[in-house]
Design a protein around this motif. Sequence first.
Motif, PDB file in Angstrom:
ATOM      1  N   HIS A   1       0.818  -1.218   0.000  1.00 30.26           N
ATOM      2  CA  HIS A   1       0.000   0.000   0.000  1.00 30.26           C
ATOM      3  C   HIS A   1       0.854   1.272   0.000  1.00 30.26           C
ATOM      4  O   HIS A   1       0.443   2.288  -0.571  1.00 30.26           O
ATOM      5  N   THR A   2       2.010   1.219   0.625  1.00 27.33           N
ATOM      6  CA  THR A   2       2.801   2.438   0.813  1.00 27.33           C
ATOM      7  C   THR A   2       3.966   2.578  -0.156  1.00 27.33           C
ATOM      8  O   THR A   2       4.283   3.685  -0.588  1.00 27.33           O
ATOM      9  N   LEU A   3       4.626   1.476  -0.493  1.00 21.25           N
ATOM     10  CA  LEU A   3       5.827   1.570  -1.328  1.00 21.25           C
ATOM     11  C   LEU A   3       5.548   2.093  -2.736  1.00 21.25           C
ATOM     12  O   LEU A   3       6.324   2.923  -3.244  1.00 21.25           O
ATOM     13  N   PRO A   4       4.472   1.663  -3.420  1.00 24.74           N
ATOM     14  CA  PRO A   4       4.211   2.238  -4.743  1.00 24.74           C
ATOM     15  C   PRO A   4       4.077   3.758  -4.722  1.00 24.74           C
ATOM     16  O   PRO A   4       4.484   4.443  -5.677  1.00 24.74           O
ATOM     17  N   ARG A   5       3.543   4.312  -3.644  1.00 26.11           N
ATOM     18  CA  ARG A   5       3.400   5.767  -3.533  1.00 26.11           C
ATOM     19  C   ARG A   5       4.768   6.441  -3.385  1.00 26.11           C
ATOM     20  O   ARG A   5       4.987   7.530  -3.914  1.00 26.11           O
ATOM     21  N   LEU A   6       5.668   5.776  -2.670  1.00 32.44           N
ATOM     22  CA  LEU A   6       7.022   6.313  -2.545  1.00 32.44           C
ATOM     23  C   LEU A   6       7.756   6.256  -3.880  1.00 32.44           C
ATOM     24  O   LEU A   6       8.466   7.191  -4.259  1.00 32.44           O
ATOM     25  N   LEU A   7       7.578   5.182  -4.603  1.00 27.16           N
ATOM     26  CA  LEU A   7       8.267   5.001  -5.881  1.00 27.16           C
ATOM     27  C   LEU A   7       7.800   5.996  -6.931  1.00 27.16           C
ATOM     28  O   LEU A   7       8.525   6.280  -7.892  1.00 27.16           O
ATOM     29  N   SER A   8       6.597   6.528  -6.749  1.00 26.72           N
ATOM     30  CA  SER A   8       6.048   7.464  -7.744  1.00 26.72           C
ATOM     31  C   SER A   8       6.354   8.920  -7.431  1.00 26.72           C
ATOM     32  O   SER A   8       5.905   9.814  -8.156  1.00 26.72           O
ATOM     33  N   GLN A   9       7.131   9.198  -6.374  1.00 25.57           N
ATOM     34  CA  GLN A   9       7.386  10.579  -5.969  1.00 25.57           C
ATOM     35  C   GLN A   9       8.438  11.280  -6.823  1.00 25.57           C
ATOM     36  O   GLN A   9       8.565  12.505  -6.768  1.00 25.57           O
ATOM     37  N   GLY A  10       9.223  10.528  -7.582  1.00 25.25           N
ATOM     38  CA  GLY A  10      10.252  11.140  -8.420  1.00 25.25           C
ATOM     39  C   GLY A  10      11.581  11.343  -7.727  1.00 25.25           C
ATOM     40  O   GLY A  10      12.395  12.164  -8.174  1.00 25.25           O
ATOM     41  N   ALA A  11      11.843  10.602  -6.647  1.00 27.39           N
ATOM     42  CA  ALA A  11      13.124  10.708  -5.952  1.00 27.39           C
ATOM     43  C   ALA A  11      14.237  10.105  -6.794  1.00 27.39           C
ATOM     44  O   ALA A  11      14.007   9.238  -7.640  1.00 27.39           O
ATOM     45  N   SER A  12      15.459  10.547  -6.538  1.00 24.36           N
ATOM     46  CA  SER A  12      16.609  10.004  -7.256  1.00 24.36           C
ATOM     47  C   SER A  12      16.776   8.514  -6.979  1.00 24.36           C
ATOM     48  O   SER A  12      17.159   7.746  -7.865  1.00 24.36           O
ATOM     49  N   GLU A  13      16.519   8.125  -5.739  1.00 26.75           N
ATOM     50  CA  GLU A  13      16.581   6.709  -5.396  1.00 26.75           C
ATOM     51  C   GLU A  13      15.641   6.415  -4.235  1.00 26.75           C
ATOM     52  O   GLU A  13      15.366   7.283  -3.395  1.00 26.75           O
ATOM     53  N   VAL A  14      15.154   5.198  -4.210  1.00 26.24           N
ATOM     54  CA  VAL A  14      14.342   4.681  -3.107  1.00 26.24           C
ATOM     55  C   VAL A  14      14.992   3.378  -2.664  1.00 26.24           C
ATOM     56  O   VAL A  14      15.074   2.425  -3.453  1.00 26.24           O
ATOM     57  N   LEU A  15      15.478   3.351  -1.435  1.00 29.54           N
ATOM     58  CA  LEU A  15      16.142   2.168  -0.899  1.00 29.54           C
ATOM     59  C   LEU A  15      15.298   1.575   0.213  1.00 29.54           C
ATOM     60  O   LEU A  15      14.896   2.281   1.148  1.00 29.54           O
ATOM     61  N   VAL A  16      15.004   0.290   0.111  1.00 32.96           N
ATOM     62  CA  VAL A  16      14.283  -0.447   1.149  1.00 32.96           C
ATOM     63  C   VAL A  16      15.252  -1.445   1.756  1.00 32.96           C
ATOM     64  O   VAL A  16      15.869  -2.234   1.034  1.00 32.96           O
ATOM     65  N   LEU A  17      15.405  -1.418   3.070  1.00 29.56           N
ATOM     66  CA  LEU A  17      16.289  -2.372   3.735  1.00 29.56           C
ATOM     67  C   LEU A  17      15.454  -3.415   4.469  1.00 29.56           C
ATOM     68  O   LEU A  17      14.665  -3.078   5.359  1.00 29.56           O
ATOM     69  N   ASP A  18      15.601  -4.664   4.064  1.00 28.49           N
ATOM     70  CA  ASP A  18      14.937  -5.764   4.756  1.00 28.49           C
ATOM     71  C   ASP A  18      15.738  -6.116   5.997  1.00 28.49           C
ATOM     72  O   ASP A  18      16.845  -6.646   5.912  1.00 28.49           O
ATOM     73  N   ASP A  19      15.173  -5.842   7.154  1.00 30.42           N
ATOM     74  CA  ASP A  19      15.865  -6.016   8.425  1.00 30.42           C
ATOM     75  C   ASP A  19      15.523  -7.381   9.021  1.00 30.42           C
ATOM     76  O   ASP A  19      14.803  -7.493  10.015  1.00 30.42           O
ATOM     77  N   ALA A  20      16.020  -8.447   8.378  1.00 31.86           N
ATOM     78  CA  ALA A  20      15.843  -9.827   8.866  1.00 31.86           C
ATOM     79  C   ALA A  20      14.375 -10.160   9.104  1.00 31.86           C
ATOM     80  O   ALA A  20      14.005 -10.741  10.131  1.00 31.86           O
ATOM     81  N   SER A  21      13.525  -9.810   8.140  1.00 33.20           N
ATOM     82  CA  SER A  21      12.096 -10.071   8.275  1.00 33.20           C
ATOM     83  C   SER A  21      11.797 -11.561   8.269  1.00 33.20           C
ATOM     84  O   SER A  21      12.512 -12.362   7.653  1.00 33.20           O
ATOM     85  N   THR A  22      10.714 -11.927   8.947  1.00 31.73           N
ATOM     86  CA  THR A  22      10.278 -13.326   8.978  1.00 31.73           C
ATOM     87  C   THR A  22       9.069 -13.552   8.083  1.00 31.73           C
ATOM     88  O   THR A  22       8.520 -14.653   8.057  1.00 31.73           O
ATOM     89  N   ASP A  23       8.658 -12.516   7.359  1.00 32.20           N
ATOM     90  CA  ASP A  23       7.523 -12.649   6.438  1.00 32.20           C
ATOM     91  C   ASP A  23       8.007 -12.378   5.013  1.00 32.20           C
ATOM     92  O   ASP A  23       9.182 -12.527   4.711  1.00 32.20           O
ATOM     93  N   ASP A  24       7.104 -11.969   4.131  1.00 28.87           N
ATOM     94  CA  ASP A  24       7.429 -11.767   2.717  1.00 28.87           C
ATOM     95  C   ASP A  24       7.901 -10.349   2.401  1.00 28.87           C
ATOM     96  O   ASP A  24       7.811  -9.900   1.252  1.00 28.87           O
ATOM     97  N   THR A  25       8.403  -9.632   3.385  1.00 30.52           N
ATOM     98  CA  THR A  25       8.850  -8.257   3.168  1.00 30.52           C
ATOM     99  C   THR A  25       9.835  -8.159   2.014  1.00 30.52           C
ATOM    100  O   THR A  25       9.683  -7.322   1.115  1.00 30.52           O
ATOM    101  N   ALA A  26      10.871  -8.992   2.011  1.00 28.78           N
ATOM    102  CA  ALA A  26      11.924  -8.906   0.989  1.00 28.78           C
ATOM    103  C   ALA A  26      11.364  -9.179  -0.402  1.00 28.78           C
ATOM    104  O   ALA A  26      11.673  -8.456  -1.360  1.00 28.78           O
ATOM    105  N   ARG A  27      10.541 -10.221  -0.520  1.00 29.73           N
ATOM    106  CA  ARG A  27       9.996 -10.565  -1.843  1.00 29.73           C
ATOM    107  C   ARG A  27       9.111  -9.448  -2.371  1.00 29.73           C
ATOM    108  O   ARG A  27       9.223  -9.049  -3.538  1.00 29.73           O
ATOM    109  N   ILE A  28       8.245  -8.923  -1.522  1.00 30.78           N
ATOM    110  CA  ILE A  28       7.320  -7.871  -1.961  1.00 30.78           C
ATOM    111  C   ILE A  28       8.092  -6.618  -2.353  1.00 30.78           C
ATOM    112  O   ILE A  28       7.815  -6.006  -3.388  1.00 30.78           O
ATOM    113  N   ALA A  29       9.065  -6.225  -1.541  1.00 34.40           N
ATOM    114  CA  ALA A  29       9.853  -5.028  -1.856  1.00 34.40           C
ATOM    115  C   ALA A  29      10.614  -5.203  -3.160  1.00 34.40           C
ATOM    116  O   ALA A  29      10.667  -4.286  -3.994  1.00 34.40           O
ATOM    117  N   ALA A  30      11.208  -6.374  -3.361  1.00 27.55           N
ATOM    118  CA  ALA A  30      11.963  -6.620  -4.591  1.00 27.55           C
ATOM    119  C   ALA A  30      11.060  -6.554  -5.815  1.00 27.55           C
ATOM    120  O   ALA A  30      11.428  -5.972  -6.843  1.00 27.55           O
TER     121      ALA A  30
END
Length: 365
Positions: A60-89
């Motif tokens: 719900h939130t990451l697509p809105r960040l990606l559409s802001q026009g920033a030079s870069e958007v970095l997401v750090l997966d902090d040893a998640s136990t769910d699908d955080t890494a897959r969804i972010a990638a």
Amino acid sequence: MRPLGRAYQTASLGFLLYKLGTLAVNALAFPVLKASSPLPAAPTVSILVPARDEAGNLPHTLPRLLSQGASEVLVLDDASTDDTARIAAELCAGVPGARLLSGQPRPPGWHGKPWACMQLGQAATGEVLIFTDADVCWQPGTLNALLRRLEHSGADLLTVWPRQETRTWGERLLAPLVDDVLLSILPAPIIRLPFASMSAGNGQLMAFRRASYHKLGGHALVKGEVLEDVSFAAGLKARGGRVALCLGGDLMSVRMYRDYRGAVSGFAKSLHAVHGGSRAVMAGSWLWHFAVYTLPWLRGRWLLTGLGLLERLLVNLKTGRTRPADLLEVLLTPVTPLAALPVYLLGWRRTYRWKGRAYSRKDRP
């Protein structure tokens, strides 16, 4: 009326009138993020998202960040136990400047979020570094408004309080207290003074000028702090930096918790630190709020009860939380101290767990 009762009523009335006066000042002086055009010569921007077990929020939130026009958007997966890494990638795939980072093991002495942010800060290349939580929802044009506000303020750090989004009555009992503490304790002109003790910060959104951030050593400055956001703002001020505060208005919102139980756990995490690491201050705080907001309601003292309701109403009006259900939650004010009692009891414990990690609390003299 007995002297003790008269003193109690006078103290309660004075406390509420002070808070209402502070709210009146902040209604005029506390900035609210506004939509604006892009800066003519906008700096490069890195949007940085620490994410641990955020699979429910990122779609719900990451697509809105990606559409802001920033030079870069970095997401750090902090040893998640769910699908955080897959969804972010998957969401970052094919978006220029967007990528997923894998968090490294947490070193001794570091809390989880400061360490995740430290890694993001080291990897970022932008002239402006914007740390934002994975549950914060940006509207179109938010980045332009943030950069405009940062430029206008001339600050080294701009920190923003998103509008609270609450859907269940359990959330409504506690989540809005964030806004009440911010807007009714210190007038905005005082917070702007260059005194470290008069600091506020919100880790949900912190935008730094790159040079200022690295000059302080990044999040190493607050590596072991529970309230890393407030500590960072205070540390920056203590070293001659400038901090600017702002409400998110219509451009930024957050749903911090999904129910009452989640809110209790979340607020208990930082309650001990909020009270200066003192259990005696914690106990006094709860008793005082019970005496000011609940006891008058139980005893039919309608002037004090009404002033408490007015305080909550003014906070809602300033933050733009004016839907019918938002306004009805004002009526919860007298029972809020009772609802907060489990937070205090949980915050009293010497150890706690947050997102699967164990921490200990240390009392301060």
